[in-house]
Enzyme design. Structure first.
Site, PDB file in Angstrom:
ATOM      1  N   THR A 161      46.714 -22.254 -89.991  1.00  0.00           N
ATOM      2  CA  THR A 161      45.423 -22.821 -90.342  1.00  0.00           C
ATOM      3  C   THR A 161      44.274 -22.074 -89.674  1.00  0.00           C
ATOM      4  O   THR A 161      44.440 -21.542 -88.570  1.00  0.00           O
ATOM      5  CB  THR A 161      45.376 -24.297 -89.900  1.00  0.00           C
ATOM      6  OG1 THR A 161      44.035 -24.777 -89.978  1.00  0.00           O
ATOM      7  CG2 THR A 161      45.835 -24.499 -88.464  1.00  0.00           C
ATOM      8  N   TYR A 206      46.210 -30.420 -83.300  1.00  0.00           N
ATOM      9  CA  TYR A 206      46.713 -29.896 -84.577  1.00  0.00           C
ATOM     10  C   TYR A 206      46.672 -28.365 -84.562  1.00  0.00           C
ATOM     11  O   TYR A 206      47.677 -27.689 -84.821  1.00  0.00           O
ATOM     12  CB  TYR A 206      45.871 -30.455 -85.740  1.00  0.00           C
ATOM     13  CG  TYR A 206      46.085 -29.714 -87.032  1.00  0.00           C
ATOM     14  CD1 TYR A 206      47.309 -29.782 -87.692  1.00  0.00           C
ATOM     15  CD2 TYR A 206      45.080 -28.922 -87.593  1.00  0.00           C
ATOM     16  CE1 TYR A 206      47.521 -29.082 -88.861  1.00  0.00           C
ATOM     17  CE2 TYR A 206      45.282 -28.216 -88.764  1.00  0.00           C
ATOM     18  CZ  TYR A 206      46.513 -28.300 -89.392  1.00  0.00           C
ATOM     19  OH  TYR A 206      46.721 -27.596 -90.547  1.00  0.00           O
TER      20      TYR A 206
HETATM   21  N1  UFG Z   1      32.526 -33.509 -94.326  1.00  0.00           N
HETATM   22  C1  UFG Z   1      31.471 -34.390 -94.561  1.00  0.00           C
HETATM   23  N2  UFG Z   1      31.759 -35.601 -95.120  1.00  0.00           N
HETATM   24  C2  UFG Z   1      33.011 -35.976 -95.471  1.00  0.00           C
HETATM   25  C3  UFG Z   1      34.077 -35.074 -95.249  1.00  0.00           C
HETATM   26  C4  UFG Z   1      33.798 -33.845 -94.667  1.00  0.00           C
HETATM   27  O1  UFG Z   1      30.315 -34.094 -94.246  1.00  0.00           O
HETATM   28  O2  UFG Z   1      33.177 -37.102 -95.973  1.00  0.00           O
HETATM   29  C5  UFG Z   1      32.230 -32.188 -93.759  1.00  0.00           C
HETATM   30  C6  UFG Z   1      32.913 -31.945 -92.426  1.00  0.00           C
HETATM   31  O3  UFG Z   1      32.116 -32.442 -91.376  1.00  0.00           O
HETATM   32  C7  UFG Z   1      33.021 -30.418 -92.432  1.00  0.00           C
HETATM   33  C8  UFG Z   1      33.200 -30.069 -93.908  1.00  0.00           C
HETATM   34  O4  UFG Z   1      32.749 -31.208 -94.626  1.00  0.00           O
HETATM   35  O5  UFG Z   1      31.837 -29.877 -91.991  1.00  0.00           O
HETATM   36  C9  UFG Z   1      34.630 -29.806 -94.270  1.00  0.00           C
HETATM   37  O6  UFG Z   1      35.421 -30.859 -93.784  1.00  0.00           O
HETATM   38  P1  UFG Z   1      36.913 -31.145 -94.270  1.00  0.00           P
HETATM   39  O7  UFG Z   1      37.342 -32.423 -93.632  1.00  0.00           O
HETATM   40  O8  UFG Z   1      36.984 -31.050 -95.743  1.00  0.00           O
HETATM   41  O9  UFG Z   1      37.751 -29.916 -93.719  1.00  0.00           O
HETATM   42  P2  UFG Z   1      37.780 -29.264 -92.239  1.00  0.00           P
HETATM   43  O10 UFG Z   1      36.945 -28.035 -92.297  1.00  0.00           O
HETATM   44  O11 UFG Z   1      37.461 -30.240 -91.215  1.00  0.00           O
HETATM   45  O12 UFG Z   1      39.312 -28.919 -92.036  1.00  0.00           O
HETATM   46  C10 UFG Z   1      40.056 -28.249 -92.976  1.00  0.00           C
HETATM   47  C11 UFG Z   1      41.518 -28.497 -92.706  1.00  0.00           C
HETATM   48  C12 UFG Z   1      41.959 -27.820 -91.467  1.00  0.00           C
HETATM   49  C13 UFG Z   1      41.569 -26.367 -91.480  1.00  0.00           C
HETATM   50  C14 UFG Z   1      40.094 -26.209 -91.717  1.00  0.00           C
HETATM   51  C15 UFG Z   1      39.755 -24.748 -91.782  1.00  0.00           C
HETATM   52  O13 UFG Z   1      41.765 -29.886 -92.629  1.00  0.00           O
HETATM   53  O14 UFG Z   1      43.353 -27.898 -91.365  1.00  0.00           O
HETATM   54  O15 UFG Z   1      39.770 -26.860 -92.929  1.00  0.00           O
HETATM   55  O16 UFG Z   1      38.419 -24.493 -92.004  1.00  0.00           O
HETATM   56  F1  UFG Z   1      41.843 -25.762 -90.328  1.00  0.00           F
END
Ligand code: UFG
Length: 323
Positions: free
Chosen positions: A117, A141
């Site tokens: 990841t 994680y």
């Molecule tokens: N976000 C919001 N509102 C929501 C959901 C997400 O504003 O309801 C924002 C988060 O704060 C973040 C962005 O959207 O800034 C992306 O969030 P995600 O939860 O979609 O994904 P993440 O970037 O947190 O994590 C994912 C995977 C990880 C991986 C990562 C790599 O879950 O395993 O991408 O960039 F490592």
């Protein structure tokens, strides 16, 4: 070749099983405990329901099959859960991987493809990260995956005939272009899933976690990769000769606001957004430097199109709701 696919009933695993089934003659065995995956998502190959922690059962599968390759997806993937229950992550992701690697060596499996990841990079100082950049995960994680990466890399020195490929996934999203598969996980909280749920009316509004980041519009930036392109990266990994780490992303970043605007555009629906506080552990901006996978594996992504990613996610979800 005989390929063992752990976690093949999950979102990413099932798309890889489908692509391998559609385009190759390989013999596929899926090992999955169905804790978060679904049997009906496995469109090719044979399923063995088994938990990776039950080593004796896992060994029986190795005794009965002469595996050439392992593709190891099975893992726990919820970042916030990893903060509240870190041991679950070190057990499911690191310990189970060690046991699987041991089995791979004992039964002379030649290649191990591992789902890692972008979370291993943590808060990198630069937006575009390459495979040689520092790794400093922000949560258990990410650490549980990084530890497995390290272990795999250490195996190569000892064993002549063992190759690893570590694929570092960026933000995987969307549903397969042929409409046959998508995510069956209705509890997913990723950005595109949440926006999809608001469009179909399952949620009234959505939250944006912070708009004061040092980015173009103040919201976080990510590299969203379509699930079919991620699946094709695995096909390339199966064909590739040699070991290495490869970023899986497009090298293009979109802000949270841009993703939401895209979802509004492709759905033709306006919806309410609430700006709330920053989410703990969020990385400000992270985008793949993907030169290595493009050049070394000759990976040719086809769906670098945020409109299509959002639309495929939405169409799939609507189809699920109608069933
Ligand atoms: N976000 C919001 N509102 C929501 C959901 C997400 O504003 O309801 C924002 C988060 O704060 C973040 C962005 O959207 O800034 C992306 O969030 P995600 O939860 O979609 O994904 P993440 O970037 O947190 O994590 C994912 C995977 C990880 C991986 C990562 C790599 O879950 O395993 O991408 O960039 F490592």
């Amino acid at each position: 070749m005989n390929i063992l696919i752990t976690g093949g009933a999950g979102y990413i695993g099932s798309h890889v099983v489908k692509l391998l089934g559609q385009t190759t003659q390989h013999n596929i065995i899926v090992l999955d405990n169905l804790s978060t995956g679904f049997q009906h998502a496995i469109l090719y190959g044979k399923l063995v329901i088994c938990d990776l922690s039950i080593i004796k059962e896992v060994e029986k599968i190795f005794q009965h099959n002469n595996f050439d390759i392992i593709i190891h997806f099975a893992a726990s993937i919820d970042v916030s859960e990893s903060l509240s229950n870190p041991l679950k992550y070190y057990e499911n992701n690191t310990l189970n991987s060690i046991n699987l690697i041991k089995m791979a060596l004992k039964y002379k499996v030649k290649k191990f493809i591992f789902s890692s990841t972008a979370a291993v990079y943590g808060n990198s100082k630069k937006m575009f990260v390459n495979e040689n950049d520092d790794t400093q995960p922000l949560n258990p994680y990410g650490w549980s995956k990084l530890m497995t990466e390290r272990i795999l890399m250490d195996m190569v020195g000892d064993t002549q005939d063992f190759e690893y490929i570590i694929l570092r996934y960026f933000n995987v999203a969307g549903a397969s272009a042929d409409g046959k598969l998508g995510s069956y996980n209705k509890n997913a909280t990723h950005l595109i899933n949440m926006a999809t749920k608001v469009v179909v009316g399952e949620l009234e509004e959505m939250f944006v976690f912070g708009n004061t980041y040092n980015t173009k519009d103040g919201t976080c930036i990510r590299d969203y990769i379509h699930i079919d392109d991620l699946a094709s990266a695995h096909l390339k990994a199966v064909e590739y000769s040699g070991s290495g780490i490869f970023n899986c992303g497009y090298g293009q970043g979109y802000s949270v606001k841009e993703v939401i605007e895209t979802m509004k555009k492709v759905s033709g629906k306006d919806f309410k957004i609430n700006i709330v506080g920053k989410r703990i552990g969020d990385i400000e901006a992270i985008v793949a430097d993907n030169k290595k996978i493009l050049t070394k594996m000759q990976w040719h992504p086809q769906y670098n199109d945020l409109d299509f990613i959002c639309k495929s996610s939405l169409d799939w979800y609507k189809k699920q709701c109608a069933m």
